[in-house]
Design an enzyme around this catalytic site. Sequence first.
Site, mmCIF file in Angstrom:
data_model
loop_
_atom_site.group_PDB
_atom_site.id
_atom_site.type_symbol
_atom_site.label_atom_id
_atom_site.label_comp_id
_atom_site.label_asym_id
_atom_site.label_seq_id
_atom_site.Cartn_x
_atom_site.Cartn_y
_atom_site.Cartn_z
ATOM 1 N N THR A 1 0.784 -1.259 -0.009
ATOM 2 C CA THR A 1 0.040 0.059 0.104
ATOM 3 C C THR A 1 0.645 1.253 0.155
ATOM 4 O O THR A 1 1.781 1.389 0.702
ATOM 5 C CB THR A 1 -0.796 0.060 1.422
ATOM 6 N N GLY B 1 0.586 -2.492 5.506
ATOM 7 C CA GLY B 1 0.825 -3.811 6.057
ATOM 8 C C GLY B 1 -0.571 -4.751 6.005
ATOM 9 O O GLY B 1 -1.409 -4.246 5.278
ATOM 10 N N THR C 1 -4.602 0.918 -2.745
ATOM 11 C CA THR C 1 -3.889 -0.427 -2.755
ATOM 12 C C THR C 1 -4.875 -1.291 -3.536
ATOM 13 O O THR C 1 -5.994 -1.248 -3.703
ATOM 14 C CB THR C 1 -3.751 -0.839 -1.165
#
Length: 326
Positions: A187, A239, A205
Amino acid sequence: MSQRRKFLKQSLLGSALFIPGITQACAQGSKENLPGEKPLILSTWNHGLPANEAAFKKLQETGDIVDAVEAGVKDTELDLNNLSVGLQGLPDREGITTLDASIMKGDGSCGSVAFVRQVKHPISLARAVMEKTPHVMLAGEGARQFAIQEGFPMEEEKLSPKAQKAYDEWKKTSQYKPVINIENHDTIGMIGMDASGNLAGSCTTSGLAYKMHGRVGDSPIIGAGLYVDNEVGAATATGLGESIIRICGSFLIVELMRQGRTPQEACEEAVKRLIAKNQQDIKDIQAGFLAINKEGHIGAYAVHPGFNFAQGTLKGNILIDSKSHF
Ligand code: GLY
C-alpha cells in the site's frame, strides 16, 4: 501577502532545493523526530520517493495539499512494476484485481472506495465520493458505476503479464499465506502538510494478494488506513489490513497525539496495541505507521524490520528505514 502568494514564493525557493530524482538513504531511524519543516510529505515504502516528487510538483502548481496527495499516489497507481497498488496489482483468489482507496482533508471531509474493479485511479474516485456525493464510502459495483457515470478512465479487466505469471504460479499450490515484507511494494499511504499547516492524506492499494473475493483491507476504512485532523495531525498505515482495522490504527495515533504524545510515541503505542490484539500470528504480520503532528514533527514505526518511508521537504526527498518493535 495572501496565503497562496506566500506559498508560491516559498515554493519557488523550494524548487531550487527539491530536485526530482535526487535522493539519499538514511540510517535506520535517524530522522524520525525532525523538527517541523513545511511543506512536508511522508509516504510509505520505496515507491514513496517518486510519489512525493509528483505530490510536490502538484503542490507547487496549485498550492492545494489535497491535490498534492491525490497526484502523488496516482503516480504509484500507474506504476506497471508495482504489484500491490493499482490495476496491475496481484489479483484475488479468483484472479480478479480489486482496489481500495481513501482520501481525507484536515477539516474532516473524506471519501473512499472499496472492492472496486477496472478503475484506473481509485484515489480520484475516492475524492469524487468526498466532493460529489453525500456519502463517505462506495463499494463494489456501485463504486464502478459511479466511476463510469463520472467519466473516469476505466480499463479492460485483464491481469498484467507480471501479475498473470505470479497468479499462475500461486495457483499451483493455492496456499493463502501473506509473506511479511513483500510490502516493499505494499500500500501507498501518504500524509502531507502545506506551508500553512493544512493537512491531507491519501491511501491506495490492490490489497492482499490472493485474498478472498470481496475482502476489503484497512486502506479505504477512514480511521484504519488513514486519518487526518487539522487540529492535531495525520497518520497512515501499511501492512496486513486486518491487524490494522482491529485497532483503528490511524485514528488511534491521531488521538494519542491529541492527548500529548509525540508522533513517534503514538506510532510506537499503536504497534504495541496491534501486537497485543494479534498475538497469535504476530511473527507473520507486518504493519507500519507514519504520523505527522501539527508542528510538522514526524513518527514512523513497524512491527518487524523492513518498513521504510519517503520524507519530502523543500530540502530534499529521502528514504528512511523505520524503527520496529522486533
Ligand atoms: N494494507 C493493505 C491491505 O491490507 O489491504
